[in-house]
Design an enzyme around this catalytic site. Structure first.
Site, PDB file in Angstrom:
ATOM      1  N   HIS A  98       1.155  -1.461   0.074  1.00 50.93           N
ATOM      2  CA  HIS A  98       0.162  -0.139  -0.105  1.00 50.93           C
ATOM      3  C   HIS A  98       0.935   1.465   0.184  1.00 50.93           C
ATOM      4  O   HIS A  98       1.859   1.317  -0.257  1.00 50.93           O
ATOM      5  CB  HIS A  98      -0.569   0.355   0.821  1.00 50.93           C
ATOM      6  CG  HIS A  98       0.202   0.020   2.681  1.00 50.93           C
ATOM      7  ND1 HIS A  98      -0.173  -1.454   2.973  1.00 50.93           N
ATOM      8  CD2 HIS A  98       0.298   0.728   3.063  1.00 50.93           C
ATOM      9  CE1 HIS A  98       0.898  -0.628   4.348  1.00 50.93           C
ATOM     10  NE2 HIS A  98       0.907   1.025   5.231  1.00 50.93           N
ATOM     11  N   ASP A 100       0.411   4.900   2.521  1.00 55.60           N
ATOM     12  CA  ASP A 100       0.071   5.677   3.237  1.00 55.60           C
ATOM     13  C   ASP A 100      -0.923   7.095   2.103  1.00 55.60           C
ATOM     14  O   ASP A 100       0.099   7.906   1.324  1.00 55.60           O
ATOM     15  CB  ASP A 100       0.897   6.045   4.620  1.00 55.60           C
ATOM     16  CG  ASP A 100       1.406   4.763   4.978  1.00 55.60           C
ATOM     17  OD1 ASP A 100       1.298   3.896   4.744  1.00 55.60           O
ATOM     18  OD2 ASP A 100       2.501   4.976   5.332  1.00 55.60           O
ATOM     19  N   HIS A 253       5.574  -0.186   0.455  1.00 55.42           N
ATOM     20  CA  HIS A 253       5.338  -0.414   1.698  1.00 55.42           C
ATOM     21  C   HIS A 253       4.352  -1.556   1.956  1.00 55.42           C
ATOM     22  O   HIS A 253       3.468  -1.779   1.716  1.00 55.42           O
ATOM     23  CB  HIS A 253       6.139   0.535   2.791  1.00 55.42           C
ATOM     24  CG  HIS A 253       5.113   1.210   3.429  1.00 55.42           C
ATOM     25  ND1 HIS A 253       5.456   2.483   2.330  1.00 55.42           N
ATOM     26  CD2 HIS A 253       4.205   0.663   4.280  1.00 55.42           C
ATOM     27  CE1 HIS A 253       3.486   2.920   3.881  1.00 55.42           C
ATOM     28  NE2 HIS A 253       3.893   1.933   4.960  1.00 55.42           N
ATOM     29  N   ARG A 268       5.893   5.991  14.751  1.00 56.63           N
ATOM     30  CA  ARG A 268       5.289   6.985  12.828  1.00 56.63           C
ATOM     31  C   ARG A 268       4.932   8.374  13.181  1.00 56.63           C
ATOM     32  O   ARG A 268       3.747   8.476  13.690  1.00 56.63           O
ATOM     33  CB  ARG A 268       4.702   5.889  12.022  1.00 56.63           C
ATOM     34  CG  ARG A 268       4.775   6.218  10.404  1.00 56.63           C
ATOM     35  CD  ARG A 268       3.574   5.516  10.349  1.00 56.63           C
ATOM     36  NE  ARG A 268       2.177   6.534   9.906  1.00 56.63           N
ATOM     37  CZ  ARG A 268       1.467   5.889   9.472  1.00 56.63           C
ATOM     38  NH1 ARG A 268       1.023   4.494   8.042  1.00 56.63           N
ATOM     39  NH2 ARG A 268       0.139   7.128   9.212  1.00 56.63           N
TER      40      ARG A 268
HETATM   41  O1  LIG Z   1       5.086  -1.678  10.609  1.00 53.74           O
HETATM   42  C1  LIG Z   1       6.098  -1.578   9.307  1.00 53.74           C
HETATM   43  O2  LIG Z   1       7.165  -1.828   8.961  1.00 53.74           O
HETATM   44  C2  LIG Z   1       5.064  -0.189   9.197  1.00 53.74           C
HETATM   45  C3  LIG Z   1       3.662   0.045   9.187  1.00 53.74           C
HETATM   46  C4  LIG Z   1       2.955   0.189   7.880  1.00 53.74           C
HETATM   47  O3  LIG Z   1       2.417   0.216   6.764  1.00 53.74           O
HETATM   48  C5  LIG Z   1       2.887   2.062   8.280  1.00 53.74           C
HETATM   49  O4  LIG Z   1       3.236   2.656   9.498  1.00 53.74           O
HETATM   50  O5  LIG Z   1       2.476   2.737   7.376  1.00 53.74           O
HETATM   51 FE   LIG Z   2       1.377   2.099   5.362  1.00 52.65          FE
END
Ligand SMILES: O=C(O)CCC(=O)C(=O)O
Ligand SMILES: [Fe+2]
Length: 277
Positions: A98, A100, A253, A268
């Site tokens: 996906h 984001d 990702h 994040r």
């Molecule tokens: O946990 C991860 O490595 C990425 C998860 C994810 O898709 C995000 O944080 O946008």
């Molecule tokens: Fe993500």
């Protein structure tokens, strides 16, 4: 003198930037980080000791912070989203390809993800580079794609009726706010570099503007198979102190869910983007 070193990842893109402390980057170091980020779409740092405040401050150098309305935030840090999987939880967050925020009218630029607790093994994150994927298509096909626009939505992922939002409930919320739909060109130009990028993704793209569902799914399936070829991909093995900075315009990702029974906790911080065209 700065000991900054840029080490290319295996494959066609991605770089590790070594010899910097993200908590106190000088302006010249920051310019090198930004330039490397633009060149690769995703950059990685090792052995960082970033506090939550330092995490937010580094992200703020890239632009204003975007607070994602679906993610639970870290206590006392509303700007930091928690990406968590507990030992008894089966489904992880982001465990499929996906981009984001493509459901937003002005999608976020990207995110800075910091590893806080990692499983003993597994829990890598895969990245794909959609500029490389676009470049590999024929000029005739590229020209056709450049005439198209695609619809993106958050409803089928984060909405109250969505299977995924039920599976990750407690970690993802605000289902009533999953009403954003957006429309973006299928091929965008990167706002900073001007590079052409294929901008559809398996997570949030729901169809091609003006096409039937069957027509849309046929083309999208082809593009997803194309973009998922190994030469456009890398995988990042997290270690304590690792940090990733990815560009939502250039990359997809996918967080690999291969550590059942163990905890994985990431922080994040997401940065606002600019309109796409
Ligand atoms: O946990 C991860 O490595 C990425 C998860 C994810 O898709 C995000 O944080 O946008
Ligand atoms: Fe993500």
């Amino acid at each position: 003198m700065s000991q900054l070193e840029i080490r290319k990842m295996n494959g066609g893109f991605g770089a590790e930037i070594l010899g910097v402390d993200l908590a106190q980057l000088s302006d010249p170091e920051f310019r090198t980080v930004l330039d490397t980020f633009h060149r690769h779409g995703v950059v990685f740092f090792r052995d960082q000791a970033l506090s939550p405040e330092g995490h937010v401050r580094f992200a703020e150098r890239l632009g204003p912070i975007n607070i994602n309305r679906f993610f639970q935030s870290v206590e006392n840090y509303p700007m930091i989203a928690e990406v968590r999987k507990e030992p008894d939880q089966k489904v992880n967050v982001g465990g499929a390809w996906h981009t984001d925020h493509s459901y937003d009218e002005v999608p976020a630029l990207g995110s800075v993800l910091v590893a806080r607790e990692l499983p003993d093994s597994g829990g890598d994150t895969l990245f794909a580079n959609l500029a490389l994927a676009f470049d590999a298509l024929s000029s005739g096909f590229q020209e056709m794609l450049e005439t198209l626009r695609a619809h993106h939505s958050s409803r089928h992922v984060f909405g109250a009726q969505a299977k995924y939002s039920k599976e990750v409930s407690g970690r993802i919320g605000n289902a009533e706010e999953a009403v954003q739909d957006s429309i973006h060109p299928v091929v965008i130009r990167h706002p900073d570099t001007g590079r052409k990028i294929l901008y559809v993704n398996p997570g949030f793209t729901i169809g091609i503007d003006g096409w039937t569902d069957t027509e849309s799914q046929g083309l999208l399936r082809f593009l997803y198979d194309h973009a998922q070829q190994p030469q456009f991909q890398l995988h990042f093995d997290w270690r304590p102190g690792s940090v990733a900075l990815w560009d939502n315009r250039t990359t997809w990702h996918n967080a690999v869910n291969d550590y059942q029974g163990q905890r994985r906790l990431m922080h994040r911080v997401t940065v606002e983007g600019t309109p796409l065209s």
